[in-house]
Scaffold this active site. Sequence first.
Site, PDB file in Angstrom:
ATOM      1  N   GLY A 111     -37.485 -16.982 -71.673  1.00 53.38           N
ATOM      2  CA  GLY A 111     -38.474 -16.064 -72.236  1.00 53.38           C
ATOM      3  C   GLY A 111     -37.978 -14.632 -72.212  1.00 53.38           C
ATOM      4  O   GLY A 111     -38.285 -13.877 -71.292  1.00 53.38           O
ATOM      5  N   TYR A 112     -37.189 -14.289 -73.206  1.00 53.80           N
ATOM      6  CA  TYR A 112     -36.604 -12.939 -73.259  1.00 53.80           C
ATOM      7  C   TYR A 112     -37.196 -12.142 -74.426  1.00 53.80           C
ATOM      8  O   TYR A 112     -37.969 -11.214 -74.242  1.00 53.80           O
ATOM      9  CB  TYR A 112     -35.085 -13.056 -73.440  1.00 53.80           C
ATOM     10  CG  TYR A 112     -34.275 -13.024 -72.158  1.00 53.80           C
ATOM     11  CD1 TYR A 112     -34.737 -13.628 -70.996  1.00 53.80           C
ATOM     12  CD2 TYR A 112     -33.036 -12.403 -72.121  1.00 53.80           C
ATOM     13  CE1 TYR A 112     -33.980 -13.609 -69.836  1.00 53.80           C
ATOM     14  CE2 TYR A 112     -32.272 -12.376 -70.966  1.00 53.80           C
ATOM     15  CZ  TYR A 112     -32.750 -12.979 -69.826  1.00 53.80           C
ATOM     16  OH  TYR A 112     -31.996 -12.951 -68.693  1.00 53.80           O
ATOM     17  N   THR A 129     -36.154 -21.084 -77.470  1.00 52.77           N
ATOM     18  CA  THR A 129     -35.498 -22.299 -77.933  1.00 52.77           C
ATOM     19  C   THR A 129     -35.947 -23.512 -77.113  1.00 52.77           C
ATOM     20  O   THR A 129     -35.858 -23.489 -75.880  1.00 52.77           O
ATOM     21  CB  THR A 129     -33.975 -22.147 -77.845  1.00 52.77           C
ATOM     22  OG1 THR A 129     -33.597 -21.003 -78.615  1.00 52.77           O
ATOM     23  CG2 THR A 129     -33.259 -23.369 -78.402  1.00 52.77           C
ATOM     24  N   GLU A 140     -23.306 -15.852 -69.889  1.00 51.38           N
ATOM     25  CA  GLU A 140     -23.589 -16.641 -71.069  1.00 51.38           C
ATOM     26  C   GLU A 140     -22.509 -16.463 -72.134  1.00 51.38           C
ATOM     27  O   GLU A 140     -22.149 -17.400 -72.826  1.00 51.38           O
ATOM     28  CB  GLU A 140     -24.946 -16.190 -71.644  1.00 51.38           C
ATOM     29  CG  GLU A 140     -25.395 -16.957 -72.869  1.00 51.38           C
ATOM     30  CD  GLU A 140     -26.594 -16.314 -73.546  1.00 51.38           C
ATOM     31  OE1 GLU A 140     -27.033 -15.229 -73.096  1.00 51.38           O
ATOM     32  OE2 GLU A 140     -27.085 -16.894 -74.516  1.00 51.38           O
TER      33      GLU A 140
END
Lengths: 398, 398, 380
Positions: free
Chosen positions: A127-128, A161, A244
Amino acid sequence: MDLAFTPEEQKFADEVRAFVRANLPADVRDKVKNGKHLIRDDYMRWQQALGKKGWLVYTWPKKHGGPGFTPAQRYIFENICAEEYAPGIIPFGTKMVGPVIYTFGTEAQKEKYLPAIRESTVWWCQGYSEPGSGSDLASLRTKAEKDGDHYIVNGSKTWNTMGHWADWIFCLVRTDSKAKPQEGISFLLIDMKTPGITVKPIIMADGGHEVNEVFFDNVKVPVENLVGKENEGWTCAKFLLANERLGIAAVPQSKRGVEALKDIARAEQDDGKPLIENQSFAEKIADLEIQVTALEFTELRVLSQMAHGGQPGPEVSGLKIRGSEIQQRITELTMEAVGEYAAPYLPGLLWQGTNEAPVGPEYAHLAAPRYFNTRKTTIYGGSNEIQKGIISKMVLGL
Amino acid sequence: MDLSLKPEHKAFADEVRAFARENLSPATREKTFSGKHYDRDDHMVWQKALGKKGWLAYTWPKKYGGPGWDVTQRFLFENVLAEEGAPRILPFGPKMVGPVIYTFGTEAQKERFLPGIRSSEVSWCQGYSEPGAGSDLANLRTRAVREGDHYIVNGQKTWTSFAHWGDWIFCLVRTNMDAKPQEGISFLLIDMKTPGVTVRPIIMTDGAHHVNDVFLDNVKVPVENLIGKENEGWTCAKFLLANERLGIAEVPSSKRGVSVLRKIARIEPQDGGTLADDPAFTAQIADIDLQVQALEMSELRVLSTMAQGGAPGPEVSTLKVRGSEIQQRIAELTMEAVGEYAQPYQPGMLFHDTNETPIGPDHAPPAAPRYFNMRKTSIYGGSTEIQKNIVSKMVLGL
Amino acid sequence: MDLSLSDEQKQLQEAAERFVRDKYAFDARRKIAATERGWLPENWAQFAELGWLGMAFSEEDGGYGGGPIETMIVMEQFGKGLVLEPFLPTVVLGGGMIARAGSAAQKEALLAPMIEGKKQFAFAWLERQSRYNLADVSLKATKEGTGWSLSGHKGVVYNAASADEIIVLARTGGSAREPKGLTLFVVDAKAKGLSRRDYPTQDALRASELTFDKVSVGADAVLGKVDEAFPVVEEAVDRAIVALCAEATGCMDAINAGTLEYIKTRKQFGVPIGKFQVLQHRMVDCFTNAQEARSMTLMASLKIDDKDPTVRAKAASGAKVQIGKSGKFCGQSAVQMHGGMGVTDEMAVSHYFKRLTMIDLMFGNQQHHLTRYSNLAMAA
């Protein structure tokens, strides 16, 4: 300097290959090979097999339950999984929140969350981004207000996503509205079953549903779900982004993609001959293959530095930029290879796995949707413009 | 809408062609097609012939001594001359200062300066850029201080093309230090023979001498050489820049460049045949050919707006951007066509009419130098970055 | 698998860096370029003393047992300084072919003195019609008693004016452009019947056109087997390509560093121009391009010793494609970001740009090697 594998590395490679062949479910392998969409259960079956072997969190250090692979082993593992058509490991638990928890979390948090991530019994999502905070992530507005031993969370997250499959979400939330944008943010873990959470699908250009909006309406989150200190969530966020970026180049998948493209070019006809004999098309594939090799060796150079105790610097942003462009180019050339037969749109085949016969060859109807869908790779995980901004500032000092 | 030519226009084109064949020296023509550098005479003899015919200032309205052509005639004139291998008309007099004088000058100034420009008896050069004022032109510091009926000018201009051939220079100078940058600038005409004017060559990467530094050391300039009002020179400068950008796309010469490139490809040997048999190379020529055609149509659309009484807008900046990229690409492909024989450096063949035989084919000596030199086209006349800023601001409203 | 430099290799890198720093400041280079030879004998002697001329050769051949990685390390630093000494024609090409194909006697007569710095070579393969086809050779060698007689033309032969021996690729059999029927000859640079036209190249190196008018050589001038030179030449050129790629990565590092410095200091509109995002992103693209060039050069240096000629050829061509692409991007961008200064002779940037441009044209440009790579990759 030596490119060849040592006997131990060779042995490890054999072991990985044998494992994948024995444990990757045939139907999952088939879906990956044919570029079809996977469902939650497909991922879970494979990830749980890896988890059992202790390889799911292959990038983690030993002391947190990782296998402690050397960079060479990591390279071998990733490549063989890709060659054998294993699905990509979903990064939200294993590569994102997991390392954040073992780096910034309390002992209690490590005990509570890490085992389920290692074994893939819990599905995480991220949740960004918010409607008003894309590239400018620090402007996020989802609020968490302390109320006794809970936070009350209100706001919305977007581009989430696979949230519709998730058990937990890790969120960046604003805990101090008066501080500078980066300084009032906290990193919070939220159970998706908590009352007040709603997930709304976003349908993509190819008709697919993989991302969502997530709404938080007075969601009660225990304070022990805070990772790191309150208002210091930005530190976790930056750490996660750097972590990432290395894997995001997806080199093994791109190598596999180039081989698949060659197969299609051998199957497609052009002027009475296989398309691969068309010099100009063959050169486009060759150019792409060279780009993939360049990216692979850049990644190997970074891994080699890490093997000698170095840390990946901000220059790994360059890997994300080129990696995402290459993924796009593969889908673009695949669509070009298919030609006119890329036009038929067959959502039944794409999404529901019906037994409908495809129009044209099996791979044809996937080509255009994949091309449309892959445009996201230069946008997510920090758009390429943002990555260039990072390199410009952190590496070049501009 | 009609792309075909009327009979009177065909007759006009024939007249221009006949004139060029009669008046253009074979030596000059040869230099054009082989890409060698012109000397002063190549330009002057040709421009004087045009002047005598009344065609040098072909963009001027009748009342200032121009031929008063319509846009079709202008288009034909430029294209026929390029096809015939005429050197481009040096723009400083006829396309730059001339229109400024007839638009902003006094009657006395028009009488004094316009005839020399029309006949090419007087050569002009441009004093705009300074070491500290390139893209940021308004930052210029060359000062003109009023003293009785003269200005005393001190400062330095740079990148002055053909200052070593120039009789006069038109300069932007600062006449008010206290005003905002754009508001303290004046437009001044200076006789290059005035004491205190010194010209110093700048040698380009291909060894050529086209541009110069011009030093102005207590140069006395009569006040009647001021064009327009004092401190309103920026208006002249903007007018001139907009005027300049249209022709700077150099479409006719790029068309010629493409046809020369095709000729070279038919001569250059490869694998027992010629380079023209190589589809990878001919596809690259085709690509640049199409780019030239697109640019030509864009220019024709602008000309057509002008024929209806419209003024060219800031979107002509895109013509300059694409025009310069195209010129560069043609030079690049020409060098690639020459291949290994582009490596020998043969200044004798470039700058002098020596009787030396070239190393490699006749078209080889200028190939690489021209490629190096053409890099300037995306820098001068407002760099590509500046042009894009203009479009972004003035056209897109960003 | 390990991609890090050994301690010895790190020392070599430092020594090469030091040489460039001490001897190849921009003005010093300009002076060297203006000398009659175009390079300095004292620098060459220093190369010999430092062991660079023999580092890549086996100990049996009198060398120091290194390989392509050592060549890569030194060439990269040479690229940073735009070094003018004829290392590529003499050591990589000439020395490389003698080591691969030479007899024991030839190695003793040619390779040993080369390693000591006492002999230099040039490699003459190109002809007017050849373009990038190594087999497109028509200079003829015909039997003459026990020896041979050479007649024909060779073009753009680097270092021919300084070389003691010219290694000439000649046709002894087969038809035009047939790989079979090519033979290498070692010809004394002062041989009767051999004439030269010398000239500088765009990037201040020296090359010559050579005319062979019945040049007589003995049977012992044949390097390797008669009619069987093509694989030797192809391999030598692939090795030279990889060395050139290393030089190009050094050029790119230098041109990028110079441009970065320039956009940090050059002010317009009251700020350093490096504050404008459009230049920042372009600079990042330059940086990424140089990284890719370095990666492909490393890949090719590691694979050029592979026994499979296809692997070797693909590695060299793949790297050359990348270097062509990245070199063009970095060169053109550097000029653009320098503005007018970028096209003047006085700034270093234009000299790096010219060298990068010429490297693309040598031994096959980007397009040529893309075609070659493609044919090899799609056949597999």
